[in-house]
Structures are given as C-alpha cells and as structure tokens.
Design a protein around this motif. Structure first.
Motif, PDB file in Angstrom:
ATOM      1  N   ASP A   1      11.569   3.440 -18.166  1.00 50.21           N
ATOM      2  CA  ASP A   1      11.038   4.122 -19.350  1.00 50.21           C
ATOM      3  C   ASP A   1       9.695   4.797 -19.090  1.00 50.21           C
ATOM      4  O   ASP A   1       9.020   5.207 -20.028  1.00 50.21           O
TER       5      ASP A   1
ATOM      6  N   GLN B   1      11.346  -2.431 -24.973  1.00 47.82           N
ATOM      7  CA  GLN B   1      10.834  -3.019 -23.745  1.00 47.82           C
ATOM      8  C   GLN B   1      11.218  -4.493 -23.613  1.00 47.82           C
ATOM      9  O   GLN B   1      11.563  -4.952 -22.533  1.00 47.82           O
TER      10      GLN B   1
ATOM     11  N   SER C   1       5.552   4.841 -24.111  1.00 45.91           N
ATOM     12  CA  SER C   1       6.051   3.533 -23.693  1.00 45.91           C
ATOM     13  C   SER C   1       4.980   2.807 -22.885  1.00 45.91           C
ATOM     14  O   SER C   1       4.049   3.419 -22.352  1.00 45.91           O
TER      15      SER C   1
END
Length: 167
Positions: free
Chosen positions: A45, A3, A51
């Motif tokens: 994502d 991320q 996530s």
C-alpha cells in the motif's frame, strides 16, 4: 483492505514459514520473522497516498505518485512481486520467505475486495476472486470479521504447535 488486515495476514504468512522451518516459538528468529511479516503485509500500500506505508516511505510513495502509479496496480502486480523477490534474495532464507510470502499475502487478500487488483500490470484490467455482491468492502464489518478469522488462525497455529510438542 485496511492495514490491520494486511498486517494480520503478513503475521499469518510468517507463522506458516516458521512452522515450515520448524523454528522454536520462543526465539529471536521467531520474533524477527513475525515483525517482518507484520511490516511486509501492508507494504504494497505504499502506492496509496495517506497510508501508513506511504508515510513511512514518503520519497518512494511520492515518486510513485509522480509517475502516476495508481493504487492496486504496480505494487500489487505479479511482476513487482517477482522483482521484490529478486531484490530480497540476499537475505537469509527464513526471512526471505517470510518477506516474500507476507508481501504476496497483500494482493492475494485484495483479490477478495470488490475493486480487485491489476495483477497482470501493466495490463490495467483488475482481477477479483469474488463476485461484487459477496466481495469484502474495505473497512466493512465483513472485513472486520475476516481480520478476526485471520487473527484466530494466527493464535491457533502456535497454540496447536505447542500442544503437539507437549503431547
């Protein structure tokens, strides 16, 4: 990619849009665009269970899982990017381009990963830009270096812009 790498790439995309539109560095528009870029970068994502984006948008993530949409397929595809660009069209131009380019940065840098991306989904063939032996593994030291380079460019762009304004 992680991320933080996608967020950094999203911020870089936002900075490019801000430079293109010649938006002053110290403005609410800049703050909004940078925040949007940081958010839109990792948004693709949402299809990856666990996530941050999947947790933030749990109902949509759960729906993707129910529909058996796998990671780096639909949400990383050209078709989805076109759909998301059309859906975002009512927002102001500065934020529109920030969102679209920050979102597009996600599959673009995932193309550097050995797993590749199903860019032409629903065709399941995954595409990558680098051969496996030089591809960037998720969470590796190479990714950390890549993220650091992106961060350096993120710092350099506004500093360069300020420097050009002063001299």
């Amino acid at each position: 990619m992680l991320q933080r790498t996608h967020s950094t790439a999203g911020v870089l995309a936002a900075e490019c849009v801000l430079l293109y539109y010649d938006v002053p560095l110290w403005s609410w528009e800049t703050a909004g665009a940078l925040l949007l870029g940081c958010f839109a970068g990792p948004l693709a994502d949402i299809d990856k269970p666990g996530s941050v984006m999947a947790k933030l948008f749990f109902p949509l993530s759960a729906l993707l899982k129910l529909l058996k949409i796998h990671h780096r397929t639909l949400t990383h595809s050209i078709i989805f990017m076109a759909l998301i660009a059309m859906a975002a069209s009512p927002i102001p131009e500065l934020y529109y381009w920030t969102f679209v380019l920050a979102y597009a940065s996600h599959p673009l840098i995932d193309l550097l990963n050995e797993q590749g991306v199903a860019l032409f989904w629903p065709i399941r063939k995954k595409v990558r830009l680098l051969p496996k032996f030089v591809a960037i593994d998720t969470g590796s030291k190479t990714e950390a270096l890549f993220c650091f380079v992106l961060l350096c460019v993120c710092i350099w762009l506004p500093v360069r812009s300020l420097w050009m304004d002063w001299f």
